[in-house]
Design a protein around this motif. Structure first.
Motif, PDB file in Angstrom:
ATOM      1  N   GLU A  70       0.643  -1.183   0.411  1.00 19.68           N
ATOM      2  CA  GLU A  70      -0.229   0.327  -0.087  1.00 19.68           C
ATOM      3  C   GLU A  70       1.011   1.114  -0.025  1.00 19.68           C
ATOM      4  O   GLU A  70       0.518   2.405  -0.250  1.00 19.68           O
ATOM      5  N   LEU A  71       2.467   0.952   0.641  1.00 22.82           N
ATOM      6  CA  LEU A  71       2.868   2.476   0.975  1.00 22.82           C
ATOM      7  C   LEU A  71       3.333   2.834  -0.942  1.00 22.82           C
ATOM      8  O   LEU A  71       3.620   3.678  -1.369  1.00 22.82           O
ATOM      9  N   ILE A  72       3.462   1.412  -1.500  1.00 23.07           N
ATOM     10  CA  ILE A  72       4.320   2.170  -2.783  1.00 23.07           C
ATOM     11  C   ILE A  72       3.333   2.208  -3.384  1.00 23.07           C
ATOM     12  O   ILE A  72       3.200   3.015  -4.418  1.00 23.07           O
ATOM     13  N   ASP A  73       1.696   1.621  -3.606  1.00 23.61           N
ATOM     14  CA  ASP A  73       0.259   2.282  -3.773  1.00 23.61           C
ATOM     15  C   ASP A  73       0.544   3.687  -3.677  1.00 23.61           C
ATOM     16  O   ASP A  73      -0.144   3.741  -5.075  1.00 23.61           O
ATOM     17  N   GLU A  74       0.773   4.102  -2.716  1.00 24.23           N
ATOM     18  CA  GLU A  74       0.308   5.557  -3.002  1.00 24.23           C
ATOM     19  C   GLU A  74       1.072   6.144  -3.433  1.00 24.23           C
ATOM     20  O   GLU A  74       0.488   7.138  -3.523  1.00 24.23           O
ATOM     21  N   ILE A  75       2.678   6.397  -3.312  1.00 23.05           N
ATOM     22  CA  ILE A  75       3.589   6.835  -3.486  1.00 23.05           C
ATOM     23  C   ILE A  75       3.262   6.822  -5.249  1.00 23.05           C
ATOM     24  O   ILE A  75       3.699   7.223  -6.197  1.00 23.05           O
ATOM     25  N   ASP A  76       2.605   5.091  -5.756  1.00 25.78           N
ATOM     26  CA  ASP A  76       2.415   5.965  -7.316  1.00 25.78           C
ATOM     27  C   ASP A  76       1.288   6.620  -7.532  1.00 25.78           C
ATOM     28  O   ASP A  76       1.460   7.110  -8.709  1.00 25.78           O
ATOM     29  N   ALA A  77       0.318   6.413  -6.959  1.00 30.63           N
ATOM     30  CA  ALA A  77      -0.590   7.481  -7.442  1.00 30.63           C
ATOM     31  C   ALA A  77      -0.595   8.371  -7.069  1.00 30.63           C
ATOM     32  O   ALA A  77      -0.653   9.696  -7.754  1.00 30.63           O
ATOM     33  N   ASP A  78       0.511   9.270  -6.268  1.00 31.71           N
ATOM     34  CA  ASP A  78       0.674  11.131  -6.001  1.00 31.71           C
ATOM     35  C   ASP A  78       1.555  11.062  -7.142  1.00 31.71           C
ATOM     36  O   ASP A  78       1.034  12.295  -7.400  1.00 31.71           O
ATOM     37  N   ARG A  79       2.095  10.169  -7.808  1.00 30.24           N
ATOM     38  CA  ARG A  79       3.439  10.562  -9.219  1.00 30.24           C
ATOM     39  C   ARG A  79       2.050  10.852  -9.807  1.00 30.24           C
ATOM     40  O   ARG A  79       2.699  11.351 -11.055  1.00 30.24           O
ATOM     41  N   GLN A  80       1.241  10.602  -9.972  1.00 29.76           N
ATOM     42  CA  GLN A  80       0.072  10.272 -11.759  1.00 29.76           C
ATOM     43  C   GLN A  80      -0.588  11.875 -11.094  1.00 29.76           C
ATOM     44  O   GLN A  80      -1.125  12.127 -12.422  1.00 29.76           O
ATOM     45  N   LEU A  81      -0.224  11.828 -10.351  1.00 26.18           N
ATOM     46  CA  LEU A  81      -1.196  13.466 -10.188  1.00 26.18           C
ATOM     47  C   LEU A  81      -0.291  14.844 -10.720  1.00 26.18           C
ATOM     48  O   LEU A  81       0.901  14.640 -10.923  1.00 26.18           O
TER      49      LEU A  81
END
Length: 445
Positions: A70-81
Motif C-alpha cells: 500500500e505504501l508503494i501504491d500510494e506513492i505511485d498514485a501520488d506521482r500520477q497527480l
C-alpha cells in the motif's frame, strides 16, 4: 479513483502524532519480509543492514498504518497527480522523522518503555536513510535530505595512540581482552570481523612464527575479502591467550572461534559477540583512566570504543606515510580496483607494514629506554644531575669572565699612568681637559 482521494488532511507539525493501529492487519509486521516490495528492498544487503532496514520499515509501517504494498501504491498514485499536487508522501516521511525525533518512546534495558522520548540523531539519520532506500528500491526517489544532527562534543572519540592503548592493555582483566585490544589496534579490523575469526585463520602463521602475522578474512559489512596484519605485541598476546585456553579446555579445532566468551573468568566455547567487546571496552576505558565516569555519562557513545582503536590504526599508518588505498585495504574497505591485486603482493604489503610496525608498538618507548640504559651501562645521568652540572659550568665561566675584566681594567690603567709620565703627552691631556671644562661652563651661561 485514486488511493489519495478522500484522504484526511493532516497537520505537518502536530503536538502528538496519531499512530495508525495495525491491529486489523496482525500479520503485517510479523511477515514483513514476505512482501515483494520488501524482498526487493533487502536484496543484496548484509545481515546487519537487513536488520536495520527491517527495524526502520516496521516503525514506518506502524506509523502509517499501511502495508509495504500500500505504501508503494500510494506513492505511485501520488506521482500520477499534477506536479503541483504531488508530495503527500514526502510530507508523511517528514512527519515520521519528526515523530522519531520528538515522540518515539525509547525502551529501557529491560525492554520496557523508559519514558524517554526522541531517538538519538544518529539513529534518526539511519532510519530515515532506510525508508528512503525502501522507496528507492521500488523505483521512487524522494527529495528529502537525511537529517544529520550536529555531533555532541562529548561524543568525539578519543584520539588513541600507543601509550593510551598500553594503559588499556595493562588494565585488561584477562589475556583474551589483551589480545583483542592489540589485534584491533594493530590490524584496523572492525569489531564484527574480530568476532568472526576462527582459530584456523591464524594457526598456520603462528606455527610458522610469522611476524608480522598475515590474517586473511572477509569484512561482513562490505563483503570484501582482504588481508591485514598484526605486529609482535598482538602476536605475543594472542599466543599467551591461546596457550592458556588450551591448558583449560584442551586442543583448539581450526573451525573453533578464535575468541570465546568468558563468564566469571571461566572460558566457554561460545563465540564472543560485539556486545561483549563493547561492554569490556566501556568498563576498561574508565578503569585505565582513559576516560572518566563523568565523560561516559555525558556522551551517547563510548569515546574509547573499539572503533577508536580502528581509527587510531588508520591515522597512525597514514601519518607514517602508507598509501591511503593500502590502509583502506588493510581495514577491509572497498578499494578502487580489484582487491585481488593486493592479495597477490602479500609479501610486499608485509614489508610495508613491518617498516611502520614500531609506530603501533605499545612497548617501543620502554624498549628504547632499556636500550639506552644498556648502552651506557647504567650510567645515564638523571635530569637533575644534568641541570646541576650545567649550573656549575656556568658559574665557573662567570668567575673567569670577571677575572678577565679585572685584568683588562688594570692593564688600561697602567697604560694611562705610563703615558702621563711623558711631559708632552701630559700637557696635551691637561689642555684637552681644560678645553672641555670651558665648553661645559659656556653651555651653562
Amino acid at each position: 479513483m485514486s488511493i489519495l482521494d478522500g484522504h484526511k488532511p493532516f497537520n505537518l507539525y502536530p503536538d502528538a502524532f496519531d499512530m495508525v493501529a495495525v491491529d486489523s492487519k496482525p500479520n503485517v509486521l510479523k511477515n514483513l519480509s514476505e512482501y515483494p516490495e520488501v524482498r526487493r528492498y533487502l536484496a543484496g544487503k548484509s545481515l546487519k543492514t537487513k536488520t536495520v532496514y527491517l527495524s526502520a520499515l516496521r516503525k514506518y509501517v506502524e506509523f502509517r498504518g499501511l502495508t509495504p504494498t500500500e505504501l508503494i501504491d500510494e506513492i505511485d498514485a501520488d506521482r500520477q497527480l499534477p506536479v503541483r499536487d504531488r508530495g503527500r508522501v514526502e510530507h508523511h516521511v517528514r512527519r515520521f522523522i519528526e515523530y522519531l525525533q520528538r515522540d518515539y518512546e525509547l525502551k529501557g534495558k529491560d525492554g520496557l518503555p523508559s519514558g524517554v522520548r526522541g531517538m538519538a540523531p544518529k539513529s534518526v539519520s539511519a532510519y530515515t536513510g532506510a525508508i528512503l532506500s525502501f522507496y528507492g528500491a521500488n523505483n521512487f526517489q524522494l527529495k528529502i535530505k537525511t537529517p544529520r544532527g550536529a555531533p555532541k562534543k562529548e561524543n568525539v572519540r578519543k584520539p588513541l595512540r600507543a601509550d593510551s592503548v598500553k594503559r588499556l592493555v595493562d588494565h585488561a582483566g584477562s589475556l583474551r581482552d589483551r589480545a583483542i585490544i592489540l589485534m584491533m589496534f594493530q590490524s584496523g579490523m572492525d569489531i564484527s570481523t574480530v568476532c568472526r575469526l576462527d582459530y584456523g585463520d591464524v594457526a598456520d602463521g603462528l606455527r610458522r612464527g610469522e611476524c608480522p602475522l598475515a590474517i586473511n578474512t572477509v569484512r561482513g559489512k562490505e563483503q570484501v575479502a582482504y588481508v591485514t596484519f598484526i605486529g609482535r605485541d598482538a602476536v605475543e598476546a594472542l599466543q599467551a591467550y591461546l596457550e592458556q585456553r588450551e591448558a583449560r579446555l584442551g586442543p583448539i579445532a581450526l573451525r573453533e572461534p578464535l575468541f570465546i566468551k568468558e563468564q566469571n573468568k571461566i572460558a566457554l566455547r561460545e563465540r564472543i559477540s560485539p556486545k561483549n567487546i563493547q561492554d569490556m571496552m566501556r568498563q576498561l576505558a574508565v578503569t585505565a583512566g582513559v576516560v572518566t565516569d563523568a565523560e561516559l555519562d555525558r556522551a551517547d557513545i563510548n569515546p574509547c570504543s573499539p572503533h577508536a582503536l580502528r581509527a587510531a590504526f588508520s591515522t597512525i599508518m597514514k601519518l607514517e606515510g602508507v598509501n591511503s588505498e593500502v590502509v583502506d585495504y588493510w581495514m577491509g574497505h572497498c578499494v578502487p580496483y580489484d582487491a585481488a591485486y593486493f592479495v597477490s603482493i602479500v609479501d610486499e604489503l608485509r614489508g610495508i607494514y613491518a617498516e611502520r610496525e614500531g609506530a603501533l608498538s605499545i612497548n617501543r618507548a620502554v624498549e628504547q629506554v632499556q636500550q639506552l640504559a644498556q648502552k651506557y651501562n647504567g650510567k645515564m645521568e638523571t635530569y637533575d644531575e644534568i641541570i646541576e652540572r650545567q649550573a656549575s659550568k656556568i658559574q665557573r665561566l662567570e668567575t673567569e669572565l670577571d677575572q678577565v675584566k679585572q685584568s683588562q681594567e688594570q692593564l688600561i690603567g697602567n697604560e694611562i699612568i705610563r703615558a702621563l709620565d711623558n711631559p708632552e703627552i701630559g700637557e696635551r691631556v691637561v689642555g684637552a681637559l681644560e678645553k672641555l671644562q670651558k665648553e661645559k661652563e659656556n653651555r651653562r651661561i
